[in-house]
Write a protein that holds these residues in place. Structure first.
Motif, PDB file in Angstrom:
ATOM      1  N   VAL A  45     -91.693 -39.138  66.157  1.00 40.32           N
ATOM      2  CA  VAL A  45     -90.811 -40.279  65.887  1.00 40.32           C
ATOM      3  C   VAL A  45     -91.524 -41.588  66.215  1.00 40.32           C
ATOM      4  O   VAL A  45     -91.355 -42.597  65.516  1.00 40.32           O
ATOM      5  CB  VAL A  45     -89.495 -40.151  66.674  1.00 40.32           C
ATOM      6  N   ALA A  52     -89.500 -41.412  61.063  1.00 38.10           N
ATOM      7  CA  ALA A  52     -88.407 -42.069  61.787  1.00 38.10           C
ATOM      8  C   ALA A  52     -87.314 -42.538  60.825  1.00 38.10           C
ATOM      9  O   ALA A  52     -86.120 -42.340  61.074  1.00 38.10           O
ATOM     10  CB  ALA A  52     -88.959 -43.236  62.598  1.00 38.10           C
ATOM     11  N   TYR A  57     -83.741 -43.748  61.930  1.00 33.91           N
ATOM     12  CA  TYR A  57     -84.191 -44.980  62.575  1.00 33.91           C
ATOM     13  C   TYR A  57     -84.507 -46.025  61.504  1.00 33.91           C
ATOM     14  O   TYR A  57     -84.898 -45.682  60.390  1.00 33.91           O
ATOM     15  CB  TYR A  57     -85.467 -44.726  63.383  1.00 33.91           C
ATOM     16  N   SER A  60     -90.225 -46.783  63.128  1.00 33.46           N
ATOM     17  CA  SER A  60     -90.689 -46.063  64.308  1.00 33.46           C
ATOM     18  C   SER A  60     -90.532 -46.920  65.564  1.00 33.46           C
ATOM     19  O   SER A  60     -91.008 -48.055  65.608  1.00 33.46           O
ATOM     20  CB  SER A  60     -92.160 -45.678  64.123  1.00 33.46           C
ATOM     21  N   CYS A 177     -81.019 -44.087  71.491  1.00 32.13           N
ATOM     22  CA  CYS A 177     -81.276 -43.281  70.295  1.00 32.13           C
ATOM     23  C   CYS A 177     -80.141 -43.471  69.292  1.00 32.13           C
ATOM     24  O   CYS A 177     -78.994 -43.140  69.593  1.00 32.13           O
ATOM     25  CB  CYS A 177     -81.397 -41.803  70.660  1.00 32.13           C
ATOM     26  N   ILE A 180     -78.994 -39.656  64.472  1.00 31.45           N
ATOM     27  CA  ILE A 180     -80.021 -39.165  63.559  1.00 31.45           C
ATOM     28  C   ILE A 180     -79.465 -38.003  62.743  1.00 31.45           C
ATOM     29  O   ILE A 180     -78.395 -37.457  63.060  1.00 31.45           O
ATOM     30  CB  ILE A 180     -81.300 -38.734  64.311  1.00 31.45           C
ATOM     31  N   TRP A 185     -84.777 -33.251  60.071  1.00 27.81           N
ATOM     32  CA  TRP A 185     -85.904 -33.078  61.009  1.00 27.81           C
ATOM     33  C   TRP A 185     -86.820 -31.973  60.486  1.00 27.81           C
ATOM     34  O   TRP A 185     -86.425 -30.814  60.414  1.00 27.81           O
ATOM     35  CB  TRP A 185     -85.382 -32.724  62.394  1.00 27.81           C
ATOM     36  N   SER A 190     -93.171 -32.205  62.818  1.00 25.83           N
ATOM     37  CA  SER A 190     -93.023 -32.551  64.238  1.00 25.83           C
ATOM     38  C   SER A 190     -93.938 -31.732  65.132  1.00 25.83           C
ATOM     39  O   SER A 190     -94.194 -32.106  66.266  1.00 25.83           O
ATOM     40  CB  SER A 190     -91.571 -32.370  64.688  1.00 25.83           C
ATOM     41  N   PHE A 269     -88.385 -35.734  71.631  1.00 31.34           N
ATOM     42  CA  PHE A 269     -88.992 -36.920  71.058  1.00 31.34           C
ATOM     43  C   PHE A 269     -88.729 -38.199  71.823  1.00 31.34           C
ATOM     44  O   PHE A 269     -89.388 -39.205  71.578  1.00 31.34           O
ATOM     45  CB  PHE A 269     -88.525 -37.095  69.605  1.00 31.34           C
TER      46      PHE A 269
END
Length: 349
Positions: A45, A52, A57, A60, A177, A180, A185, A190, A269
């Motif tokens: 992330v 991101a 998000y 990033s 955060c 999300i 994901w 990742s 993350f």
């Protein structure tokens, strides 16, 4: 009046002092890139705008520990310029995301004082709050530091040791955060398939890899944070001290351990909070840092169905691999242990 700042000594502090720290700092993508170069952090992330944005998000965010170090660095000239050592942390909450272009400032309050029995030093407790250019709080934490006295015969300020939380509760986590999309994901990108439900309380994880600390790297890192503590920079003075050499900044150890923890905790993350931490022993250039972690708790977060939290105890060692999870030797820490850190990290559900 002198125009230079010799730094505060222990007898200069008073309970309730409010310290407005100099030099607000605008965080850039260059800072983030240099942070990656220093530690090799790989959490996706903070590494990829595309990833991101894909999960929710706007772009990033800046690495949580880079935010911590910058906010911390502001405090050094007023709190720990004459420190012997930084001792620990408690109640650290990451409260808002930080993005490149944000400007960070720090204000601290002295919340505790205690002279040591040798009368040469004392412990100063401060609560520091970092804010962005809009006045939003991004970080709030307590640390305590051992500071030299200017005059051993000087009377100590009245003693007060604050009561500090042992751990933050799950309902205090997650403010930094945004919501999300856990379905977006991509575990291949990742670096690991494990999510919240794949971890169990009590399990240990040897992070396997080691990282040798170089003198130039730790000094560059400390300068990046504008941390001016003499124990990290001035070999002329430290060569005459008890170790005969400069100490590695404790935050440098935390960042190394966090970077090493990617191997086993890749989807954790974001650090949501630091419950407590202890720098058990000093680290010097040339030592190699290893780390292992124990999962202390696996928690869902109230009102969040996208992420949960792992409470993690990460232990860093010097010159000792961690396959046997070194921690204690009798009542004391194993001689190889240099850091004992308790924190909450967010992970997709």
């Amino acid at each position: 009046m002198p125009k230079t700042n010799p730094g505060r000594f222990f007898e200069d502090f008073r309970l309730g002092d409010r310290l407005v720290h100099a030099t607000p700092r605008t965080v850039t993508t260059g800072d983030a890139a240099l942070y990656t170069a220093l530690y090799g952090t790989r959490f996706v992330v903070q590494s990829s705008d595309a990833f991101a944005k894909h999960i929710g998000y706007p772009k990033s965010p800046v690495d949580d520990l880079l935010v911590f170090h910058i906010v911390f660095g502001k405090t050094v000239a007023d709190v720990s310029l004459n420190a012997v050592a930084n001792l620990g942390y408690a109640g650290c909450r990451f409260l808002s995301p930080v993005y490149p272009g944000d400007t960070l400032s720090t204000v601290s309050e002295v919340i505790g004082l205690k002279e040591n029995s040798n009368r040469k030093t004392g412990v100063v407790y401060v609560r520091s709050v970092g804010t962005n250019q809009h006045g939003d709080e991004v970080l709030d934490y307590v640390r305590w530091v051992m500071v030299r006295k200017r005059d051993e015969a000087a009377p100590a300020p009245p003693e007060h040791v604050p009561a500090l939380p042992k751990a933050l509760e799950p309902d205090q986590l997650g403010d930094a955060c945004p919501l999300i999309d856990p379905e977006a994901w991509d575990t291949a990108l990742s670096g690991q398939r494990h999510r919240l439900s794949d971890y169990v309380a009590g399990e240990g994880i040897d992070h396997v890899d080691g990282m040798t600390v170089e003198e130039a790297e730790h000094m560059m890192a400390t300068r990046l944070y504008q941390n001016t503590a003499k124990v990290h920079f001035n070999q002329y003075t430290e060569g005459q001290g008890r170790f005969g050499r400069r100490l590695i900044y404790g935050g440098h150890v935390i960042s190394i351990a966090r970077a090493l923890s990617f191997n086993g905790l890749a989807n954790c993350f974001q650090i949501a909070a630091i419950n407590g931490g202890r720098h058990v022993a000093p680290l010097f250039a040339g030592d190699t840092v290893f780390a292992w972690s124990q999962i202390l708790a696996v928690e869902e977060l109230p009102g969040r169905d996208d992420v949960g939290a792992l409470r993690i105890r990460t232990v860093a060692t010097k010159d000792r691999p961690c396959a046997e999870y070194p921690l204690k030797a009798g009542d004391d820490y194993d001689p190889a242990v240099i850091l004992d850190l308790d924190y909450w990290a967010l992970i997709p559900r």
